[in-house]
Design a protein around this motif. Structure first.
Motif, mmCIF file in Angstrom:
data_model
loop_
_atom_site.group_PDB
_atom_site.id
_atom_site.type_symbol
_atom_site.label_atom_id
_atom_site.label_comp_id
_atom_site.label_asym_id
_atom_site.label_seq_id
_atom_site.Cartn_x
_atom_site.Cartn_y
_atom_site.Cartn_z
ATOM 1 N N ILE A 296 0.562 -1.449 0.519
ATOM 2 C CA ILE A 296 -0.097 0.089 -0.203
ATOM 3 C C ILE A 296 0.675 1.280 0.065
ATOM 4 O O ILE A 296 1.978 1.564 1.133
ATOM 5 C CB ILE A 296 -0.521 -0.279 1.214
ATOM 6 N N TYR A 297 0.527 2.153 -1.036
ATOM 7 C CA TYR A 297 1.662 3.281 -0.526
ATOM 8 C C TYR A 297 0.306 4.496 -0.806
ATOM 9 O O TYR A 297 -0.550 4.717 -1.633
ATOM 10 C CB TYR A 297 1.901 3.542 -2.572
ATOM 11 N N TRP B 279 5.585 6.541 -5.078
ATOM 12 C CA TRP B 279 5.031 5.622 -4.926
ATOM 13 C C TRP B 279 5.397 5.454 -6.833
ATOM 14 O O TRP B 279 6.150 4.301 -7.442
ATOM 15 C CB TRP B 279 3.220 5.206 -5.619
ATOM 16 N N ALA B 280 6.098 6.328 -7.814
ATOM 17 C CA ALA B 280 6.082 6.508 -8.585
ATOM 18 C C ALA B 280 7.987 6.056 -9.028
ATOM 19 O O ALA B 280 7.707 5.258 -9.708
ATOM 20 C CB ALA B 280 5.958 7.803 -10.162
ATOM 21 N N LEU B 281 8.711 6.138 -7.895
ATOM 22 C CA LEU B 281 9.941 5.683 -8.089
ATOM 23 C C LEU B 281 9.613 4.196 -8.242
ATOM 24 O O LEU B 281 11.039 3.286 -8.161
ATOM 25 C CB LEU B 281 10.172 6.032 -7.016
ATOM 26 N N ASP B 282 9.047 3.081 -7.301
ATOM 27 C CA ASP B 282 9.341 1.989 -7.435
ATOM 28 C C ASP B 282 8.020 1.511 -8.666
ATOM 29 O O ASP B 282 8.099 -0.117 -8.319
ATOM 30 C CB ASP B 282 8.669 1.438 -6.091
ATOM 31 N N GLU C 268 4.202 5.459 -20.247
ATOM 32 C CA GLU C 268 5.864 6.031 -20.830
ATOM 33 C C GLU C 268 7.355 5.254 -20.344
ATOM 34 O O GLU C 268 7.631 4.867 -20.695
ATOM 35 C CB GLU C 268 5.729 7.312 -20.881
ATOM 36 N N LYS C 269 6.419 4.856 -18.523
ATOM 37 C CA LYS C 269 7.787 4.294 -18.109
ATOM 38 C C LYS C 269 7.632 2.909 -17.769
ATOM 39 O O LYS C 269 8.469 1.931 -17.726
ATOM 40 C CB LYS C 269 7.775 4.605 -16.291
#
Length: 426
Positions: A192-193, A223-226, A286-287
């Protein structure tokens, strides 16, 4: 004329005659034909199908029967009585937030536990924990969003605990905002983030400014960095967009929502909500080249009075079919989410490993005004009589309860995705 004349009937014994004469002849003819068929077209004992049966274990064969393509519209249905009740209770799992553990807090009416959602076009199976764990084997499933994301996550953990007990392997932040559990039985992780806007945001505080700050052109890095470590995302936000906020793109102020005293243009929050969702889905596309994404649609609240009165959400049974219409803010928020998910799906039409789906639960949740903790967000609130003021929770959902249905539908979507991957192409 007195003498009788007997006429012999040539067809009198025909059935017996045919059986006796022609059946052996037919068998003698068919036997050589069968031998010739086997000679020229032998049974392919080493065929792919036969090899599959002899090499796959029982569990894999069992899986095949679960993964069926079901295009059912789960939004169209009604709540019906269910004698079986929930698959867990408030004591069988230790992950329920205290405020949603209605049974342990003394809620006296248990009727809210005995309803099932029945779609009109198909059946919705009861949640199968074993199947769900198979589908996330060796994967990382992450819930990202606000307290509704946590509510759904805790429902899922309780459902899965009936088969496999998870181990809490990571915890950070106040109020359990960042956590991760590991299911050793399937080498699966569920996290959970906390990210109530999905995009970058600074939350209001008691000691600082009394409005949120949202940066609509950047996703939340918490959360985006993971993202590259996540195989499946469940996004769930909405209610925090109703709070006072100032909106930015970079350093440019776009406007605000309910910001008296600030020299900003009032722009409301519907367009901002859409923009935040667009930024989020675009960043994922995109990622990531391979990820499954579900967006849980807006969850309606059911306040009928003041939040600090005993009867804020007093209903003890679902609305009947046609009794309550989806309208106003609930309708608009759900509409934005469904539309933006459809846009994302169009963008990844030719990317089979990048999938999006709206977990459209707004309508069926609207029909469950009885499913909230109400005053039982606190233990035994009326033990000493009815107080003048008692806080009510008519937003979140009791566990177990109606929110378990969200995870039942999510499992059906995952099974359909699995079936689509197995389906031959071309």
């Amino acid at each position: 004329m007195g003498a009788s004349t007997t006429t012999n009937n040539p067809f009198k014994d025909q059935p017996h005659y045919l059986t006796k004469k022609f059946l052996p002849f037919a068998l003698y003819c068919l036997l050589p034909l069968a031998l010739l068929r086997l000679y020229f077209y032998p049974i392919p004992l080493s065929s792919p199908h036969y090899s599959l049966i002899t090499t796959q274990n029982h569990q894999e064969l069992e899986e095949e029967s679960f993964y069926e393509i079901n295009e059912c519209d789960y939004t169209n249905g009604k709540w019906v009585r269910d004698k079986l009740g929930p698959l867990y209770n408030g004591t069988t799992c230790d992950t329920i937030k205290e405020g949603q553990n209605c049974i342990s807090h003394g809620r006296p009416d248990m009727g809210y536990l005995y309803w099932r959602w029945r779609p009109k076009q198909c059946s919705l199976p009861r949640f199968d924990s074993t199947t769900f764990l198979r589908l996330i084997k060796n994967k990382h499933l992450a819930f990202v969003g606000d307290s509704m994301a946590r509510n759904q996550l805790e429902s899922l953990l309780c459902l899965l605990s009936s088969v496999s007990s998870p181990t809490l392997v990571y915890r950070d932040g106040d109020d359990n905002k960042f956590r991760r559990w590991h299911f050793a039985s399937h080498n699966a992780n569920i996290s959970i983030y906390w990210s109530p806007f999905l995009v970058k945001g600074i939350e209001k505080s008691n000691t600082g400014f009394n409005h949120n700050k949202l940066y609509l052109d950047a996703v939340d890095n918490r959360w985006a960095l993971d993202m590259n470590k996540i195989d499946m995302l469940v996004l769930s936000v909405g209610h925090w967009f109703l709070h006072p906020a100032v909106y930015y793109e970079g350093d440019l102020v776009l406007g605000c929502h309910y910001c008296p005293g600030l020299n900003h243009t009032e722009i409301g929050f519907y367009d901002v909500f859409r923009k935040a969702l667009m930024t989020t889905l675009k960043a994922i596309i995109e990622k990531r080249k391979q990820i499954d994404v579900m967006v849980t649609s807006f969850s309606p609240s059911h306040f009928e009075g003041d939040w600090d009165k005993a009867g804020a959400c007093p209903k003890n049974r679902p609305f009947k079919e046609g009794e309550k219409a989806l309208e106003g803010m609930d309708k608009e928020m759900r509409k934005i989410e469904v539309e933006e998910v459809e846009v994302a799906k169009e963008k990844v039409t030719h990317s089979p490993n990048l999938r999006f789906e709206a977990l459209d639960v707004t309508g069926l949740s609207l029909m469950r005004p009885d499913g909230h903790p109400g005053p039982y967000m606190y233990p035994f609130p009326f033990a000493n009589g009815v107080p003048d003021r008692v806080q009510n929770d008519c937003v979140h959902w009791c566990l177990p309860g109606a929110i378990d249905t969200w995870n039942e539908i999510m499992l059906e979507v995952m099974k359909r995705w699995k079936a689509q991957l197995r389906r031959p192409t071309g």
